[in-house]
Design an enzyme around this catalytic site. Structure first.
Site, short mmCIF file in Angstrom:
data_model
loop_
_atom_site.label_atom_id
_atom_site.label_comp_id
_atom_site.label_asym_id
_atom_site.label_seq_id
_atom_site.Cartn_x
_atom_site.Cartn_y
_atom_site.Cartn_z
N HIS A 62 -5.22 17.74 -4.83
CA HIS A 62 -5.03 18.74 -3.76
C HIS A 62 -3.97 19.78 -4.10
CE1 HIS A 62 -1.46 17.04 -1.51
NE2 HIS A 62 -1.92 15.86 -1.89
N ASP A 169 3.75 16.83 -5.32
CA ASP A 169 2.67 16.29 -4.47
C ASP A 169 1.92 17.47 -3.85
OD1 ASP A 169 1.05 15.12 -2.58
OD2 ASP A 169 2.68 14.38 -1.33
N GLU A 201 -5.40 18.80 2.25
CA GLU A 201 -5.29 17.33 2.20
C GLU A 201 -4.20 16.80 3.10
OE1 GLU A 201 -3.98 13.34 0.80
OE2 GLU A 201 -2.81 15.18 0.90
N GLU A 202 -3.10 17.53 3.20
CA GLU A 202 -1.95 17.01 3.96
C GLU A 202 -2.18 17.04 5.48
OE1 GLU A 202 0.46 15.54 2.58
OE2 GLU A 202 0.82 16.35 0.58
N ASP A 224 -3.74 11.88 -7.20
CA ASP A 224 -2.65 12.21 -6.28
C ASP A 224 -1.36 11.57 -6.81
OD1 ASP A 224 -1.22 13.04 -3.94
OD2 ASP A 224 -3.06 12.88 -2.77
N HIS A 311 7.90 14.19 -0.76
CA HIS A 311 8.06 15.01 0.45
C HIS A 311 9.51 15.46 0.67
CE1 HIS A 311 3.99 13.74 2.41
NE2 HIS A 311 3.87 14.17 1.18
#
Ligand SMILES: [Zn+2]
Length: 345
Positions: A62, A169, A201-202, A224, A311
């Site tokens: 992604h 990510d 995707e998130e 991922d 994150h």
């Protein structure tokens, strides 16, 4: 490895709903590396090798990143925000941010004080972004509600082939997928190889849904990132025994296909590459879950890149792991044949 392009990807803003700038760069980059490169209405870029082959393998990474979205502007000209994806709000106060507007990027500082940084219950509604505006009317000349926000960070190289930046990510996964497709073409893979850098995707997984519904792959591999347990007290019970720099991670869970995992393992063996294993109890929390349930169902595997501080504004990954993921997936694509029988018995 084309570090320059990887870093260019990591410097580009791609919060959900605003992935077009990054996807366009990927689209241009892949022009001479695949047989066909397409973009759909959501901005998913798909690079294809052997488009006429009846057996299709889809690799998905992604391109979107988590961030904030401007939800209101205060009388004092400060911006209020909501979260896009799994944001840890406490990581924002005191940081410089970029706001992606129609007129280009403008910069801001996220308000901080002892009270704010000591507030354990801080949620997104407690964040204020100072763009230097003196009142609401001035701020609204530059910013629209719905503009996206990321940390204002760069990519830096660390010791031991490691890198730090925001939202590795999963822009590293998006990079890996495209390089694996390019490599599969060079190696003369015989099956249809489809690499997609998905949007959304998130938040909703819409990019993976659009792509898999249209490509209708026979099998898929989601690419991922995954948590490491080698630092910061993250427990092995929660994350598996995963370390940075020790190779790609295969996921074992009830939905990931065991025969595809076995294929990936034999590819790694051929390459003399170490693989790590993680376990998940149900959904993988990746595009793999979405792709799996499109069309008549798609058997899938999940290959992950070990990642520290997921994150956060400074995630840490390993260039060695990234290169090994490319090599593993290129080998897998070259190894795939249309008589693969995935029935368990
Ligand atoms: Zn991800």
């Amino acid at each position: 490895m084309n570090k320059e392009f990887l870093f260019e990807m990591l410097r580009t803003g791609s919060v959900d709903g605003n992935e077009a700038e990054l996807e366009k760069k990927i689209f241009d980059y892949m022009q001479d590396k695949a047989d066909e490169v397409t973009v759909d209405e959501m901005g998913n870029v798909t690079a294809v090798v052997n488009p006429s082959s009846p057996f299709k393998v889809l690799l998905a990474g992604h391109a979107d990143e988590i961030g904030l979205i401007v939800s209101a502007v205060g009388d004092d000209g400060s911006l209020m925000v909501r979260k896009i994806g799994g944001v840890n709000v406490g990581t924002y106060p005191g940081h410089k941010v970029r706001i992606y507007t129609d007129k280009g990027i403008i910069y801001g500082a996220v308000a901080n004080s002892r009270e704010i940084s000591g507030n354990k219950d801080l949620d997104a509604s407690g964040l204020r972004i100072d763009i230097g505006a003196t009142d609401r009317a001035e701020a609204m000349k530059y910013v629209q509600l719905g503009d996206t926000v990321t940390f204002d960070t760069d990519v830096r190289e660390l010791l031991n082939d490691r890198i730090t930046g925001r939202a590795l990510d999963d822009r590293v996964g998006a990079y890996i997928v495209m390089e694996a497709i390019a490599e599969a073409k060079k190696r003369g893979a015989s099956v249809g190889c489809y690499g997609v850098t998905t949007t959304g995707e998130e938040t909703t997984g819409n990019g993976a849904y659009f792509t898999a519904s249209r490509v209708r792959p026979d099998i898929a591999v989601a690419v991922d990132v995954t948590y490491t347990s080698d630092n910061c007290g993250i427990s092995i019970a929660e994350s598996g025994d995963i370390s940075l720099g020790k190779g790609p991670v295969l996921c074992n869970n009830p939905t990931v296909h065991k025969k595809l995992n076995a294929c990936l393992r034999s590819c790694a063996e051929k390459l003399g590459m170490n693989l790590q294993t993680e376990a998940a109890s149900g959904r993988t929390g990746t595009d793999g879950d979405t792709i799996h349930l499109t069309g008549i169902g798609v058997p899938f595997a999940l290959v992950s890149i070990p990642l520290r501080y997921m994150h956060n504004p400074a995630e840490v990954g390993s260039l060695r792991d990234i290169q090994e993921c490319i090599d593993l997936l290129a080998e897998f694509l070259t190894d795939c044949s249309q008589d693969m029988d995935l029935r368990p018995f």
